[in-house]
Design a protein around this motif. Sequence first.
Motif, PDB file in Angstrom:
ATOM      1  N   THR A 232       0.848  -1.184   0.000  1.00  0.00           N
ATOM      2  CA  THR A 232       0.000   0.000   0.000  1.00  0.00           C
ATOM      3  C   THR A 232       0.895   1.251   0.000  1.00  0.00           C
ATOM      4  OG1 THR A 232      -0.087  -0.077   2.413  1.00  0.00           O
ATOM      5  CG2 THR A 232      -1.868  -1.171   1.212  1.00  0.00           C
ATOM      6  N   PRO A 233       0.352   2.431  -0.296  1.00  0.00           N
ATOM      7  CA  PRO A 233       1.195   3.636  -0.350  1.00  0.00           C
ATOM      8  C   PRO A 233       1.779   3.983   1.017  1.00  0.00           C
ATOM      9  CG  PRO A 233      -0.892   3.996  -1.474  1.00  0.00           C
ATOM     10  CD  PRO A 233      -1.030   2.706  -0.735  1.00  0.00           C
ATOM     11  N   TYR A 279      12.288   3.065  -1.298  1.00  0.00           N
ATOM     12  CA  TYR A 279      11.271   3.982  -1.797  1.00  0.00           C
ATOM     13  C   TYR A 279      11.707   4.601  -3.121  1.00  0.00           C
ATOM     14  CZ  TYR A 279       9.730   3.617   3.050  1.00  0.00           C
ATOM     15  OH  TYR A 279       9.324   3.139   4.268  1.00  0.00           O
ATOM     16  N   GLN A 317       4.893  12.389  -5.354  1.00  0.00           N
ATOM     17  CA  GLN A 317       4.340  11.050  -5.140  1.00  0.00           C
ATOM     18  C   GLN A 317       5.452  10.103  -4.686  1.00  0.00           C
ATOM     19  OE1 GLN A 317       2.200  10.723  -9.093  1.00  0.00           O
ATOM     20  NE2 GLN A 317       0.634   9.825  -7.760  1.00  0.00           N
ATOM     21  N   ARG A 319       6.272   5.782  -3.619  1.00  0.00           N
ATOM     22  CA  ARG A 319       5.843   4.391  -3.531  1.00  0.00           C
ATOM     23  C   ARG A 319       6.969   3.551  -2.936  1.00  0.00           C
ATOM     24  NH1 ARG A 319       5.698   2.000  -9.770  1.00  0.00           N
ATOM     25  NH2 ARG A 319       7.878   2.437 -10.305  1.00  0.00           N
ATOM     26  N   ARG A 321       8.647  -0.677  -1.983  1.00  0.00           N
ATOM     27  CA  ARG A 321       8.677  -2.126  -2.188  1.00  0.00           C
ATOM     28  C   ARG A 321       9.554  -2.731  -1.104  1.00  0.00           C
ATOM     29  NH1 ARG A 321      13.442  -4.069  -4.196  1.00  0.00           N
ATOM     30  NH2 ARG A 321      14.797  -2.611  -5.292  1.00  0.00           N
ATOM     31  N   TRP A 330       6.712  -3.236  -7.249  1.00  0.00           N
ATOM     32  CA  TRP A 330       6.619  -1.952  -6.581  1.00  0.00           C
ATOM     33  C   TRP A 330       5.198  -1.780  -6.067  1.00  0.00           C
ATOM     34  CZ3 TRP A 330      10.083   1.403  -4.869  1.00  0.00           C
ATOM     35  CH2 TRP A 330      11.371   1.389  -5.411  1.00  0.00           C
ATOM     36  N   GLY A 331       5.061  -1.049  -4.965  1.00  0.00           N
ATOM     37  CA  GLY A 331       3.751  -0.802  -4.380  1.00  0.00           C
ATOM     38  C   GLY A 331       3.002   0.294  -5.112  1.00  0.00           C
ATOM     39  N   GLU A 332       1.883   0.697  -4.540  1.00  0.00           N
ATOM     40  CA  GLU A 332       1.042   1.724  -5.137  1.00  0.00           C
ATOM     41  C   GLU A 332       1.602   3.121  -4.834  1.00  0.00           C
ATOM     42  OE1 GLU A 332      -2.795   1.139  -3.527  1.00  0.00           O
ATOM     43  OE2 GLU A 332      -3.030  -0.887  -4.325  1.00  0.00           O
ATOM     44  N   TRP A 333       1.386   4.041  -5.780  1.00  0.00           N
ATOM     45  CA  TRP A 333       1.791   5.432  -5.575  1.00  0.00           C
ATOM     46  C   TRP A 333       0.857   6.105  -4.574  1.00  0.00           C
ATOM     47  CZ3 TRP A 333       6.246   7.390  -7.198  1.00  0.00           C
ATOM     48  CH2 TRP A 333       6.872   6.853  -8.333  1.00  0.00           C
ATOM     49  N   THR A 334       1.399   7.032  -3.821  1.00  0.00           N
ATOM     50  CA  THR A 334       0.551   7.860  -2.976  1.00  0.00           C
ATOM     51  C   THR A 334      -0.270   8.808  -3.841  1.00  0.00           C
ATOM     52  OG1 THR A 334       2.285   9.534  -2.758  1.00  0.00           O
ATOM     53  CG2 THR A 334       2.205   7.799  -1.085  1.00  0.00           C
TER      54      THR A 334
END
Length: 427
Positions: A232-233, A279, A317, A319, A321, A330-334
């Motif tokens: 998650t972000p 990040y 932004q 993100r 991992r 990689w996770g989601e972007w804020t």
Amino acid sequence: MMACKGKECVWIVLLAFVRVCHQVCVTDCPVNFVLKQPNVTISNYGFDAVNISWKVEEIAEKGHFNVCYYYSHEFTDKEMKTNKRTTLTTNYQTVKLRMRPRLVGLVSNALCEYGDIRFQSKPAEFVYIAPPVYINNVSCVLFNITNLNCSWNFRKDAPNDTNYSIALRLNFKWLACTNYIKRSKKNVGCYMQDVFSNYKDATILNRIRIGFFSDVHNFSKTFRPEAVEILTPPRNILVSSENESTIIKWLPPASITIIDLQDGMTSTSDSEEGDNFVYEIRVTEDKSNQIFRQINDTEKEEQIFPDLAKDKKYCLQIRARHRSKFSKFWGEWTKPVFINKDNKIFPEWILIGIAPALLAALAFYLCKRYIKILLVTPIPHPSQNMKNWLHMDGSNNLRPQAIITAQHEQSVLLSEIEIVTTTDKKH
């Protein structure tokens, strides 16, 4: 050959004599002749595993040596070719197959001294061919902490009536999939929602085990959570200014590899390494939408920008991992965080949420005020003179109906009305 003198020659001759005598003694002793090949047996063990066991004749005279075994095996499939070699003191070895079709190996009866093999029998070979597995390319993705998606493909040689159902191993039980993705009436994927939401024991987070069940063969596949999780972000992004520089700080994202999903969390997967996330930070100019700065694979949860222009607005932004070498995604972007010329943070929810709320409140206030005036203020009745004027005919005489109505509404003398009309005629 080098020549020796005096006592050196004596010592060399003595050492050589002792070594030769030792080798002859061991060779002549019955120890070397009782090491026979073991008798190997292969049996199924639990779920998707086999047990390799063997029997040997007891060694009557083994001297000061210990009984041990030399063991090795190899999976011969091209995609997952692995091997193992070890020295054992037990007469069995359990092997997990993990969808691999063919296992070959060797077992030797041996005598060890201080953990090293000194004598070894002729090895006994064994081969195990697993029941066919008709699927490949099995992959799973974990997202939103508790949701799990898995997919797979059927091989071309799969029989038409072959199908697989899957389940997640959780709390020492199998949690069956209820939402399948189908293709040509066969299950090719599964979506599991909120499967980890009520689980608090961190030991399960070290692995995710998926079981595949069919009429032909059952097997399982295990994943590392950090290898399949889409994070998650990052949370609680804070923007501040200090000494003409813009400072960005944030908290790590929530993750299934975390014991407590609260602020100040600590990781269980790589605790010896400290930070467990890396990040990626992206800063773009708001008007031109061009990337101003891209920062990759930083382990810090703080970033300082000394060169942001004061007269420009930027979009930030972030993100994350897992830092583990097994991490794939990689996770989601804020959500975009805007930094204006005053270096203040303007989250998107201010424009989307507060502005419509203010307009709605203003409209409600105006409507309430004017509707109340319209509903409460009484409507005035016309005067009697206005009513009489409305009911006069062309010769300025009252209609009989109007006179009767006026008599009911108000007691007015007829003479007064006549005087008024007479006066009007004289003029």
